[in-house]
Design a protein around this motif. Structure first.
Motif, PDB file in Angstrom:
ATOM      1  N   LEU A 175       0.830  -1.212   0.000  1.00  0.00           N
ATOM      2  CA  LEU A 175       0.000   0.000   0.000  1.00  0.00           C
ATOM      3  C   LEU A 175       0.862   1.258   0.000  1.00  0.00           C
ATOM      4  N   ILE A 176       1.864   1.315   0.874  1.00  0.00           N
ATOM      5  CA  ILE A 176       2.732   2.499   0.957  1.00  0.00           C
ATOM      6  C   ILE A 176       3.452   2.733  -0.361  1.00  0.00           C
ATOM      7  N   LYS A 177       3.987   1.676  -0.909  1.00  0.00           N
ATOM      8  CA  LYS A 177       4.723   1.804  -2.176  1.00  0.00           C
ATOM      9  C   LYS A 177       3.815   2.343  -3.278  1.00  0.00           C
ATOM     10  N   ARG A 178       2.584   1.867  -3.306  1.00  0.00           N
ATOM     11  CA  ARG A 178       1.643   2.318  -4.332  1.00  0.00           C
ATOM     12  C   ARG A 178       1.252   3.777  -4.126  1.00  0.00           C
ATOM     13  N   ILE A 179       1.014   4.159  -2.875  1.00  0.00           N
ATOM     14  CA  ILE A 179       0.678   5.558  -2.582  1.00  0.00           C
ATOM     15  C   ILE A 179       1.812   6.473  -3.028  1.00  0.00           C
ATOM     16  N   ALA A 180       3.046   6.095  -2.713  1.00  0.00           N
ATOM     17  CA  ALA A 180       4.199   6.915  -3.076  1.00  0.00           C
ATOM     18  C   ALA A 180       4.353   7.043  -4.585  1.00  0.00           C
ATOM     19  N   GLU A 181       3.984   5.996  -5.317  1.00  0.00           N
ATOM     20  CA  GLU A 181       4.065   6.037  -6.779  1.00  0.00           C
ATOM     21  C   GLU A 181       3.012   6.972  -7.372  1.00  0.00           C
ATOM     22  N   VAL A 182       1.785   6.875  -6.864  1.00  0.00           N
ATOM     23  CA  VAL A 182       0.673   7.650  -7.435  1.00  0.00           C
ATOM     24  C   VAL A 182       0.697   9.099  -6.977  1.00  0.00           C
ATOM     25  N   TYR A 183       1.077   9.314  -5.721  1.00  0.00           N
ATOM     26  CA  TYR A 183       1.052  10.660  -5.132  1.00  0.00           C
ATOM     27  C   TYR A 183       2.437  11.012  -4.574  1.00  0.00           C
ATOM     28  N   PRO A 184       3.347  11.424  -5.414  1.00  0.00           N
ATOM     29  CA  PRO A 184       4.719  11.682  -4.963  1.00  0.00           C
ATOM     30  C   PRO A 184       4.840  12.814  -3.946  1.00  0.00           C
ATOM     31  N   ASN A 185       3.821  13.654  -3.822  1.00  0.00           N
ATOM     32  CA  ASN A 185       3.905  14.774  -2.877  1.00  0.00           C
ATOM     33  C   ASN A 185       3.318  14.459  -1.503  1.00  0.00           C
ATOM     34  N   ILE A 186       2.671  13.312  -1.370  1.00  0.00           N
ATOM     35  CA  ILE A 186       2.127  12.934  -0.059  1.00  0.00           C
ATOM     36  C   ILE A 186       3.263  12.645   0.912  1.00  0.00           C
ATOM     37  N   LYS A 187       3.107  13.128   2.143  1.00  0.00           N
ATOM     38  CA  LYS A 187       4.057  12.844   3.208  1.00  0.00           C
ATOM     39  C   LYS A 187       3.504  11.717   4.085  1.00  0.00           C
ATOM     40  N   PHE A 188       4.403  11.043   4.791  1.00  0.00           N
ATOM     41  CA  PHE A 188       4.017   9.907   5.605  1.00  0.00           C
ATOM     42  C   PHE A 188       4.393  10.117   7.067  1.00  0.00           C
ATOM     43  N   ALA A 189       3.527   9.594   7.931  1.00  0.00           N
ATOM     44  CA  ALA A 189       3.855   9.437   9.347  1.00  0.00           C
ATOM     45  C   ALA A 189       3.917   7.936   9.602  1.00  0.00           C
ATOM     46  N   ILE A 190       5.043   7.479  10.097  1.00  0.00           N
ATOM     47  CA  ILE A 190       5.275   6.053  10.269  1.00  0.00           C
ATOM     48  C   ILE A 190       5.384   5.718  11.749  1.00  0.00           C
ATOM     49  N   ILE A 191       4.710   4.643  12.163  1.00  0.00           N
ATOM     50  CA  ILE A 191       4.828   4.127  13.521  1.00  0.00           C
ATOM     51  C   ILE A 191       5.432   2.731  13.430  1.00  0.00           C
ATOM     52  N   THR A 192       6.528   2.495  14.138  1.00  0.00           N
ATOM     53  CA  THR A 192       7.284   1.268  13.969  1.00  0.00           C
ATOM     54  C   THR A 192       7.995   0.883  15.261  1.00  0.00           C
ATOM     55  N   ASN A 193       8.342  -0.397  15.386  1.00  0.00           N
ATOM     56  CA  ASN A 193       9.148  -0.812  16.532  1.00  0.00           C
ATOM     57  C   ASN A 193      10.639  -0.604  16.287  1.00  0.00           C
ATOM     58  N   GLY A 194      10.998  -0.172  15.085  1.00  0.00           N
ATOM     59  CA  GLY A 194      12.364   0.249  14.802  1.00  0.00           C
ATOM     60  C   GLY A 194      13.304  -0.813  14.292  1.00  0.00           C
ATOM     61  N   ILE A 195      12.950  -2.084  14.406  1.00  0.00           N
ATOM     62  CA  ILE A 195      13.896  -3.151  14.048  1.00  0.00           C
ATOM     63  C   ILE A 195      14.243  -3.114  12.564  1.00  0.00           C
ATOM     64  N   LEU A 196      13.247  -2.844  11.723  1.00  0.00           N
ATOM     65  CA  LEU A 196      13.466  -2.841  10.272  1.00  0.00           C
ATOM     66  C   LEU A 196      13.396  -1.442   9.671  1.00  0.00           C
ATOM     67  N   CYS A 197      13.412  -0.427  10.525  1.00  0.00           N
ATOM     68  CA  CYS A 197      13.325   0.952  10.035  1.00  0.00           C
ATOM     69  C   CYS A 197      14.704   1.450   9.604  1.00  0.00           C
ATOM     70  N   SER A 198      15.214   0.819   8.563  1.00  0.00           N
ATOM     71  CA  SER A 198      16.558   1.116   8.076  1.00  0.00           C
ATOM     72  C   SER A 198      16.507   1.956   6.808  1.00  0.00           C
ATOM     73  N   GLU A 199      17.638   2.535   6.464  1.00  0.00           N
ATOM     74  CA  GLU A 199      17.728   3.312   5.229  1.00  0.00           C
ATOM     75  C   GLU A 199      17.352   2.447   4.027  1.00  0.00           C
ATOM     76  N   GLU A 200      17.823   1.206   4.017  1.00  0.00           N
ATOM     77  CA  GLU A 200      17.545   0.307   2.898  1.00  0.00           C
ATOM     78  C   GLU A 200      16.045   0.063   2.729  1.00  0.00           C
ATOM     79  N   ASN A 201      15.358  -0.214   3.826  1.00  0.00           N
ATOM     80  CA  ASN A 201      13.930  -0.524   3.733  1.00  0.00           C
ATOM     81  C   ASN A 201      13.091   0.690   3.376  1.00  0.00           C
ATOM     82  N   LEU A 202      13.471   1.866   3.882  1.00  0.00           N
ATOM     83  CA  LEU A 202      12.742   3.080   3.518  1.00  0.00           C
ATOM     84  C   LEU A 202      12.897   3.395   2.039  1.00  0.00           C
ATOM     85  N   LYS A 203      14.071   3.160   1.508  1.00  0.00           N
ATOM     86  CA  LYS A 203      14.296   3.400   0.086  1.00  0.00           C
ATOM     87  C   LYS A 203      13.532   2.402  -0.772  1.00  0.00           C
ATOM     88  N   LYS A 204      13.428   1.157  -0.306  1.00  0.00           N
ATOM     89  CA  LYS A 204      12.672   0.150  -1.051  1.00  0.00           C
ATOM     90  C   LYS A 204      11.202   0.551  -1.187  1.00  0.00           C
TER      91      LYS A 204
END
Length: 348
Positions: free
Chosen positions: A156-185
């Motif tokens: 869902l996030i990937k699709r939103i970012a593709e369709v609406y490049p100007n939308i900003k995100f608020a992310i809630i996470t436990n931090g284990i996978l909140c890496s630069e690599e995963n955010l870029k993916k």
């Protein structure tokens, strides 16, 4: 909150919660007033249906009968005299509780969406979610679970970012996978305006006692990465969310100092508000440090009255502040308002 202030939340905000039930506001503030169900109704039938109109009318009438006006500090503004917009500006997606990490107060077992459940939500992405976000400026994902584990949420996030490049995100996470690599993916490394990382402590021993299937070292590494983004001005709000129990209250001062080093604020929540029917919550009286009857309560009060916490506008604890003498409920609300104003959530 009334006093001729006009709550704009039901005109700009839309939340989808557990099982598809929808809300105009955090359920902490409006006693779970549900306006419909996105799995059973069209978006427009929920957004501007009878229940939605009834809540908006209570604001126009200035009676706020569905709201907790003593504690609410959500965004307010001038009365809106134009027709209700067709789509919200801010959307919170809180229905996906996928998570393999098992914090003792949240869940006893990991949860992964079944194929059937994932398909049910995947099938809403193109016909429902993408159209309803056409005016959105901010999308929040995922209050109920772990966004980087859920295949549906990532899709869902990937699709939103593709369709609406100007939308900003608020992310809630436990931090284990909140890496630069995963955010870029996901295509959102440069689109996050608000990130909230949930950890019970910055002390490894405490963290490991509370978090099962966690990874303390990865979390610390990713916290430093997010801190770098915050200090570069790429993230506006960086929260460390902490669920408070008798197991971790003694770590609040080091956690507050740690957060300051990272450029983060601390948002403390109470264990009773988290999870459902866990073994921990079923014997909560042993662990609810905010209750005056708890044998360590006085020690907790001393910690909360430490200037590092008490005089810190970057520290917020939910309603249990009201138990702490000599703080009165009015002072608690004032402290909250200072916190929310600083982070752009209160719009007088």
């Amino acid at each position: 909150m009334t006093n001729n202030r006009f709550c704009i939340k039901p005109y700009v905000f839309f939340e989808i919660g557990t099982d598809g039930y929808c809300y105009f506001c955090s359920r902490l503030w409006n006693d779970s007033y549900c306006i419909g169900n996105i799995l059973e109704q069209s978006f427009q039938d929920v957004w501007n249906g009878d229940k939605a109109k009834e809540l908006r009318q209570s604001i126009i009438d200035n009676n706020y009968k569905f709201c907790d006006t003593n504690l609410c500090i959500m965004p307010t503004g001038k009365p809106i005299d134009t027709p209700v917009a067709d789509y919200p500006e801010e959307v919170s997606l809180c229905y996906d509780n996928t998570c393999v990490q098992q914090c003792v107060y949240c869940r006893d077992e990991p949860h992964i969406m079944s194929e059937e459940e994932q398909k049910k939500w995947d099938d809403l992405i193109e016909p429902v979610f993408i159209p309803m976000l056409q005016k959105a400026k901010l999308v929040t994902v995922n209050v109920a679970g772990e966004v980087f584990i859920s295949n549906h949420s990532k899709k869902l996030i990937k699709r939103i970012a593709e369709v609406y490049p100007n939308i900003k995100f608020a992310i809630i996470t436990n931090g284990i996978l909140c890496s630069e690599e995963n955010l870029k993916k996901l295509g959102i490394a440069d689109k996050i305006t608000d990130i909230r990382i949930s950890i019970p402590s910055c002390i490894e021993k405490t963290y490991n006692k509370i978090v099962r299937n966690g990874d303390y070292n990865k979390v610390m590494e990713n916290l430093k990465y997010v801190s770098k983004l915050k200090k570069q001005g790429l993230i506006n709000v960086f929260h460390i969310n902490c669920v408070l129990t008798s197991w971790n209250y003694k770590d609040l001062i080091p956690l507050t100092k740690f957060a300051k080093e990272l450029g983060a604020c601390v948002h403390v929540m109470i264990a009773k508000d988290m999870g459902q029917n866990t073994k921990f919550l079923n014997q909560l009286d042993k662990y609810l440090i905010t209750k005056p009857e708890h044998p360590e309560y006085n020690e907790f009060v001393k910690i909360m009255n430490n200037p590092i916490i008490k005089e810190n506008d970057d520290f917020l604890i939910n309603d249990s502040f009201k138990h702490l003498t000599p703080l009165s409920i009015k002072e608690v609300i004032k402290n909250k308002i200072n916190f929310y104003k600083k982070y752009g959530w209160n719009k007088d």
